[in-house]
Each structure stands twice: as C-alpha cells, then as structure tokens.
Design a protein around this motif. Structure first.
Motif, mmCIF file in Angstrom:
data_model
loop_
_atom_site.group_PDB
_atom_site.id
_atom_site.type_symbol
_atom_site.label_atom_id
_atom_site.label_comp_id
_atom_site.label_asym_id
_atom_site.label_seq_id
_atom_site.Cartn_x
_atom_site.Cartn_y
_atom_site.Cartn_z
ATOM 1 N N TRP A 152 0.753 -1.016 0.113
ATOM 2 C CA TRP A 152 -0.108 -0.008 -0.088
ATOM 3 C C TRP A 152 0.959 1.346 0.135
ATOM 4 N N LYS A 153 2.065 1.214 0.221
ATOM 5 C CA LYS A 153 2.975 2.352 0.216
ATOM 6 C C LYS A 153 3.560 2.566 -0.987
ATOM 7 N N ARG A 154 3.424 1.721 -1.942
ATOM 8 C CA ARG A 154 3.941 1.785 -3.216
ATOM 9 C C ARG A 154 3.201 2.691 -4.148
ATOM 10 N N PRO A 155 3.452 3.859 -4.293
ATOM 11 C CA PRO A 155 2.241 4.436 -5.481
ATOM 12 C C PRO A 155 2.234 4.055 -6.674
ATOM 13 N N GLN A 156 1.226 4.066 -7.382
ATOM 14 C CA GLN A 156 0.920 3.530 -8.552
ATOM 15 C C GLN A 156 1.561 4.200 -9.906
ATOM 16 N N THR A 157 1.825 5.416 -9.853
ATOM 17 C CA THR A 157 2.030 6.397 -10.657
ATOM 18 C C THR A 157 3.187 7.260 -10.253
ATOM 19 N N GLN A 158 4.105 7.590 -11.335
ATOM 20 C CA GLN A 158 5.224 8.553 -11.110
ATOM 21 C C GLN A 158 4.746 9.799 -10.473
ATOM 22 N N ALA A 159 3.598 10.293 -10.782
ATOM 23 C CA ALA A 159 3.171 11.640 -9.954
ATOM 24 C C ALA A 159 2.907 11.499 -8.759
ATOM 25 N N ASP A 160 2.299 10.340 -8.310
ATOM 26 C CA ASP A 160 1.974 10.096 -7.055
ATOM 27 C C ASP A 160 3.140 10.010 -6.177
ATOM 28 N N THR A 161 4.285 9.320 -6.870
ATOM 29 C CA THR A 161 5.607 9.281 -5.964
ATOM 30 C C THR A 161 6.084 10.795 -5.745
ATOM 31 N N LEU A 162 6.058 11.464 -6.806
ATOM 32 C CA LEU A 162 6.620 12.501 -6.710
ATOM 33 C C LEU A 162 5.830 13.701 -5.448
ATOM 34 N N GLU A 163 4.562 13.430 -5.567
ATOM 35 C CA GLU A 163 3.675 14.334 -4.704
ATOM 36 C C GLU A 163 4.073 13.703 -3.068
ATOM 37 N N LEU A 164 4.214 12.391 -2.922
ATOM 38 C CA LEU A 164 4.341 12.041 -1.724
ATOM 39 C C LEU A 164 5.684 12.359 -1.323
ATOM 40 N N CYS A 165 6.844 12.427 -2.199
ATOM 41 C CA CYS A 165 8.183 12.916 -1.805
ATOM 42 C C CYS A 165 7.978 14.308 -1.252
ATOM 43 N N LEU A 166 7.292 15.182 -2.055
ATOM 44 C CA LEU A 166 7.379 16.461 -1.622
ATOM 45 C C LEU A 166 6.772 16.616 -0.453
ATOM 46 N N VAL A 167 5.637 16.128 -0.209
ATOM 47 C CA VAL A 167 4.961 16.445 1.306
ATOM 48 C C VAL A 167 5.788 15.951 2.200
ATOM 49 N N TYR A 168 6.475 14.982 2.001
ATOM 50 C CA TYR A 168 7.434 14.417 3.107
ATOM 51 C C TYR A 168 8.435 15.540 3.437
ATOM 52 N N LEU A 169 8.938 16.091 2.383
ATOM 53 C CA LEU A 169 10.173 16.970 2.491
ATOM 54 C C LEU A 169 9.718 18.290 3.331
ATOM 55 N N GLU A 170 8.367 18.670 2.489
ATOM 56 C CA GLU A 170 8.078 19.838 3.405
ATOM 57 C C GLU A 170 7.447 19.874 4.627
ATOM 58 N N VAL A 171 7.098 18.633 5.082
ATOM 59 C CA VAL A 171 6.947 18.618 6.623
ATOM 60 C C VAL A 171 8.125 18.527 7.371
ATOM 61 N N LEU A 172 9.095 17.771 6.780
ATOM 62 C CA LEU A 172 10.306 17.783 7.479
ATOM 63 C C LEU A 172 11.077 19.315 7.332
ATOM 64 N N GLY A 173 11.055 19.849 6.307
ATOM 65 C CA GLY A 173 11.615 21.153 6.348
ATOM 66 C C GLY A 173 11.115 22.259 7.541
ATOM 67 N N ASN A 174 9.705 22.206 7.571
ATOM 68 C CA ASN A 174 8.884 22.632 8.647
ATOM 69 C C ASN A 174 9.198 22.781 9.688
ATOM 70 N N MET A 175 9.277 21.342 10.115
ATOM 71 C CA MET A 175 9.576 20.772 11.628
ATOM 72 C C MET A 175 10.813 21.294 11.896
ATOM 73 N N PHE A 176 11.954 21.406 11.189
ATOM 74 C CA PHE A 176 13.423 21.635 11.383
ATOM 75 C C PHE A 176 13.455 23.473 11.656
ATOM 76 N N ARG A 177 12.541 23.958 10.629
ATOM 77 C CA ARG A 177 12.497 25.445 11.038
ATOM 78 C C ARG A 177 12.332 25.920 12.199
ATOM 79 N N GLU A 178 13.318 26.733 12.720
ATOM 80 C CA GLU A 178 13.070 27.571 13.981
ATOM 81 C C GLU A 178 12.707 26.765 15.251
ATOM 82 N N THR A 179 13.311 25.481 15.239
ATOM 83 C CA THR A 179 13.269 24.623 16.360
ATOM 84 C C THR A 179 14.445 24.294 17.010
#
Length: 611
Positions: free
Chosen positions: A375-402
């Motif tokens: 279930w963790k494997r995206p079916q399309t390349q676009a899905d993979t990119l979108e998941l990678c993007l949200v993972y990175l955005e959350v981590l970048g935000n959690m590092f910011r000013e902490t």
C-alpha cells in the motif's frame, strides 16, 4: 524554551501577552553596557521578534529592540576589565547595533499592546547599579574597575579584537512606492562566523572564502553603517551584552533567530506563499485544523485540547493504510504547524513521526525493497513525486526555527544519528527521481540557449515537471536546515564528533556521485532563476529559496575541497557569463530583508568560482 530560572519564567508568563510568551526562545543573566546603562546586571530575553531586558530580580520588562531594527550583530572575543576570575574567563560578549527612535530609553513591554516610554532617569546607573542577586565578586570587581573600563567602551573596538557573528545587512522599511532606488542593493564587506573554541589563525589559503587578513582580524566595512542611517533616517544605538557563562547558547540563538526573522519576514511578503497556507475549506478536518492552528490564550486549552487533537492526528498518520489519506493528513499537519509554533514542539517530543516520515521517504527512494508494504508503493510517477514533496515539506517545516527545542537534538542523535543520515541520503538522492541530465551545459558562451534555459526536456508531462522543480526546492530546504544544525552543534559541547559540519561533509563525500548530482541540480535551479533575461524581479519565496541554495553551496565550498573543485570546474562559465551584477540588483529588490544577504552570498561564490 526550557527555563533555567522558574522565577523569571513565571514572571514572563504573567507579564507578556500569551502569544508573545509562546515565542520566547531563551533568557540568560548578563551585564549590560550601553549609552543609557553602565555595567547593569540584567536578564536578556529573546523571542521570535524582539529582544527584552528585565532586572534581577525581575520587576519590569523593557523592550530593547525589535529584531527587524538590528543591522549588525557580532561576537567579540575579549576579557572584560570589570570582571575577574572565572567570570572573566567564561564571559561571552555580544555587541548589538540597531536603529532606534530614542537611544536613551527602552520601551516598557506589558500585556497591554500600547507600550509606554520609560523616563530617562528611572534606570540610571546610580539608581540600579546591581541587584543583590549578583555575585559579590562581580560587584566588587566592577566597582573597583569602573573608571578603567569607561574608556574601553566609549570608543569603537579595534579590528584585532572583534569577530563578526553574522553579516552586516540593511533592513529598510517597506517603501511607499516602488522606485529605481528600491532596486539597488547596498552591499557591504562579507564576514565570517568563527567558533569560540577555534584558535585564531591567519588564513592564507588561495581562493579561500574567509576574508581574514591578519591574526584575529576580520575586514568589516564599518563605512557602510552611516549609509544605513542616512537611508533610513533613524538613530543608531549600540549595546554590549556580557553573558556570564561560556556554555550559554544565547549567542547561537541570537544568530539563528535573526536569520529566521529575515526569512519569515521575507516569506510573509509573498502573496502566493500566504495563499498556500490558506485553510482548505473543503477539508473534512477543517474544525480540527482550525483548532490546531489557532493560538489559545487559555493555557489549559492549549495544553489539553491541542495536545489531544495533535495526538489524534499523529495516530491517524501512523496507522493509516491509504496513501491518499496519509497525504491529506500530512498536509493538515504541515499547515497547522506553520501557523502554530507550539505544535512543532509536540512533533519533537517523541521520534515516532520523524522516524515514520524518514523511513517512508527512504522506501520511496528504493522501490525494489521487498519489505515495503504494497500500500506504500504509489501507482504512478506523479503519486511518487507528490508523496516525496509532502514528506520533504513537513520535515523542512519541523526543522525551521526549532533549534531551541532540546528534544530535537536528542531525537536526531538516536542510534548514532542513523535516521538523520538516512534523511540526508534521501534528500540528496531525491532530485534524481525522474530527472534526467537535461539542464543546460555550457562548454563556451552560447547566449542563444539562454532563452530555453528554463525549458526542461523531460519525457514526463507538465505536472511532473512542476513537481520535480518543487522537489528540488523542498530538498534544498531540508539540507539547508541540516547544514544549520551541523554548524550549531559546537554550542552543545559534545566531545564525540557527531552531527557537526565535518561529519556531514564526510558522509556526503562518501557518496560523491550522488552528492555532486545534488549540487548540480540545486546550482542549475538557482542559475535558471538568476540568468533569466526577463525584467521581472524575483518574488520573496524564490529569494528565500535562492538564499537556502547558495548557503548550501557556500558551506560546501568552504568545508570541502572536493566539492569546491567540482563547483569551480563545472560552473565557472555559467557564473561568468550569465550572472551579472546589474541583473542581480534588478531581480533582488532591496525591500525584501533577505535580498542583501542573498546578494552577498552570490557575490562571494562568484569571486571563488570565477576568480
């Protein structure tokens, strides 16, 4: 903020507005020397937006300055004459220069938003020399050396005894109307941050980025300071803060908070960025999102209801078995934490969410891993990119000013920082997902290609191209935060060389091909924005992204001979022919706080690459 003095913390909680108290980062005992006060024992208090002073024991909160009014901040390595013994050896000296309307008085900060001015004589040195809680050794020594120290602080400090903590910069007030003068970047001499523990040596390395010409001497363009005053038309005020501990992290917090303030103020001037943070009213979890994002003046509600809502959201993320649901929940978490800083502290209370996101990001980078759930494997390349993007955005935000959240360092160090290494590997590898080597390569100046420099020749559709560009920006933001962490580790006093800048560089050099490709992608992305021949200026969000990328490149050049040679050998012509000073001044509007630091970073790298 982890209070060291519960009495001071309780006083601040009672006397500051609740939303301002939530943004407090640190407070430390210190001795203050200024035009108004001479050798007065105070507490220096740092928040996300302001610097305060209070007596010891605390009686009133005085607004020293807003961070936006600071134009120069430096660490000075000296031995103050008015201290003796261990206090003299352990003292950390920070000099702050800022713009003020009245250099002889501080503002009284109260829970009432309307501040009042303190009468000039209320805190005169003869009335508030030292509190009874100050050590007797310090008091007696100050009394005996006061006359000899007056001349020391009345004049300017010699270059041989000062080291700049961060670069000089101009923070202009937003202009009423845009004019040609607004586009001019007023640059000043670059400076270097030198750790307290490092021996001061003359730098003779050819092509070095350090601007040091004598033992213990940095070139600082002091002639730029009057220009700032002429442009802004405000008084300059200087205050010396002597922190009475060599283990205090206050200098690092001042540095990082000022940089954070510049980034935050720049981003808040970007309409698209603010629109991106807008609440999605079609979200089924709108009520929870609003409650999580809203500051609560009721502390009981903040500690109970928000904790309950956060734990509910966290549990849903960790237990969900649908990719679409995980994606929506992570977006909800990201938006709420951007609006409410206290939620970031909850994120770093336990390693669960951090480990979950990093592990899933690593699984996406290795689709051949048979242990990854289907279930963790995206079916399309676009899905993979979108998941990678949200993972990175959350981590970048959690590092910011902490950086003030002590549990963050503890979590990152778990298992010898293996999870952080996994994140570094994922963030530097992710730019190769669906990204072929299609960006511009120059063997000689070919200006006709400049028109097509931003046109990617990817075989994927336009949506994937857009996601690829965003992923490069998000990965750069994460690596930027990790670089800051490694630079700040010297303040945590660890003997084991873990998570410092050399630890990071050694890891990246061990994966040379992958790291060099990451450098190539972020450099191409940055040059694409700078070399565009359009007359449009860069929006604040893109200036922030440029600042992050060039900070990474500057750190790699200064810390790694191998990466420095790679950048110089591969990008000399691009910097020489495509990055021009008039174009930079046109694209980096001076009214954005990060424009001047970004301009100076670019010029520093250009001097190394082209020179």
């Amino acid at each position: 903020m982890a209070p060291k003095n519960h009495r001071v913390d309780a006083f601040l909680k009672r006397n500051l507005p609740s939303n301002e108290y939530e943004t407090l980062r640190s407070f430390e005992p210190c001795v203050v020397v200024s035009e108004r006060e001479k050798h007065v024992f105070r507490y220096i208090i740092l928040s996300n937006n302001n610097l305060y002073l209070t007596e010891n024991p605390p009686k009133n909160i005085h607004l020293l300055t807003r961070l936006g009014d600071i134009f120069f901040l430096e660490m000075i390595y000296d031995l103050p004459n008015f201290l003796s013994g261990e206090d003299r050896e352990k003292c950390q000296h920070v000099r702050i220069q800022y713009f003020s309307d009245d250099s002889t008085s501080y503002s009284v900060a109260t829970a009432n938003p309307s501040s009042t001015k303190i009468p000039k004589g209320i805190n005169h040195p003869s009335n508030t020399r030292m509190s009874n809680s100050m050590p007797n050794s310090i008091v007696s020594d100050i009394a005996s050396n006061e006359n000899s120290s007056k001349s020391k602080f009345s004049g300017s400090l010699t270059l041989q005894s000062r080291y700049s903590l961060i670069e000089q910069r101009k923070l202009p007030e937003p202009p009423k109307s845009l004019s040609k003068e607004d586009d001019d970047i007023k640059s000043s001499g670059a400076t270097v941050c030198i750790p307290r523990s490092i021996n001061k040596k003359k730098n003779t390395t050819k092509g070095s980025l350090s601007n040091i010409t004598d033992i213990g001497t940095e070139i600082i363009s002091s002639g730029d300071i009057p220009n700032f005053s002429n442009l802004i038309g405000r008084n300059q005020t200087m205050v010396d803060i002597y922190i009475l501990s060599d283990t205090s992290k206050m200098p690092m917090y001042m540095h990082s908070t000022w940089e954070n303030y510049m980034m935050r103020q720049t981003l808040e001037m970007d309409a698209n960025y603010l629109r991106k943070l807008g609440t999605n009213r079609t979200n089924k979890n709108l009520t929870r999102q609003c409650l999580l994002a809203k500051f609560k003046r009721d502390k009981l509600l903040l500690s109970e209801q928000q904790l309950q809502l956060f734990n509910q959201l966290k549990e849903e993320i960790l237990t969900s078995t649908k990719l679409e649901e995980v994606y929506v929940l992570l977006q909800e978490l990201n938006t709420a934490c951007i609006r409410n800083y206290s939620l970031k502290k909850l994120f770093w209370k336990t390693p669960d969410l951090f480990n979950y996101i990093v592990t899933n990001l690593a699984d996406l980078m290795d689709p051949s891993n048979e242990e990854t759930s289907l279930w963790k494997r995206p079916q399309t390349q676009a899905d993979t990119l979108e998941l990678c993007l949200v993972y990175l955005e959350v981590l970048g935000n959690m590092f910011r000013e902490t950086e003030v959240v002590s549990s963050r360092i503890s979590i990152l160090k778990l298992h010898k920082a293996q999870t952080l290494l996994k994140l570094i590997d994922g963030a530097t590898s992710i730019v190769s997902i669906n990204c072929k080597d299609t960006t511009l390569k120059l063997r000689k100046p070919q200006f006709e290609k400049l028109q097509n420099f931003g046109k990617w020749q990817s075989v994927e559709d336009g949506e994937n191209k857009f996601l690829e560009i965003n992923i490069i920006d998000a990965a750069s933001a994460v690596v930027f935060e990790i670089v800051l962490i490694t630079q700040q580790m010297k303040y945590w006093g660890d003997i084991v060389p873990l998570m410092n800048i050399w630890w990071l560089i050694n890891f990246l050099e061990s994966k040379q091909e992958k790291s060099e490709y990451f450098i190539k992608r972020i450099t191409d992305s940055a040059l694409e924005k700078l070399s565009s021949i359009s007359n449009e200026f860069l929006p604040p969000l893109e200036i922030t992204q440029l600042y992050q990328k060039f900070t990474i490149l500057n750190t790699f050049i200064a810390s790694s001979k191998r990466f420095a040679e790679y950048i110089k050998s591969n990008y000399a012509e691009e910097f020489k022919y495509f990055v021009k000073t008039p174009l930079l001044k046109q694209k980096l509007l001076n009214r954005y706080p990060l424009s001047v630091p970004t301009y100076k970073l670019i010029n520093t790298i250009m001097e190394f690459v082209v020179g």
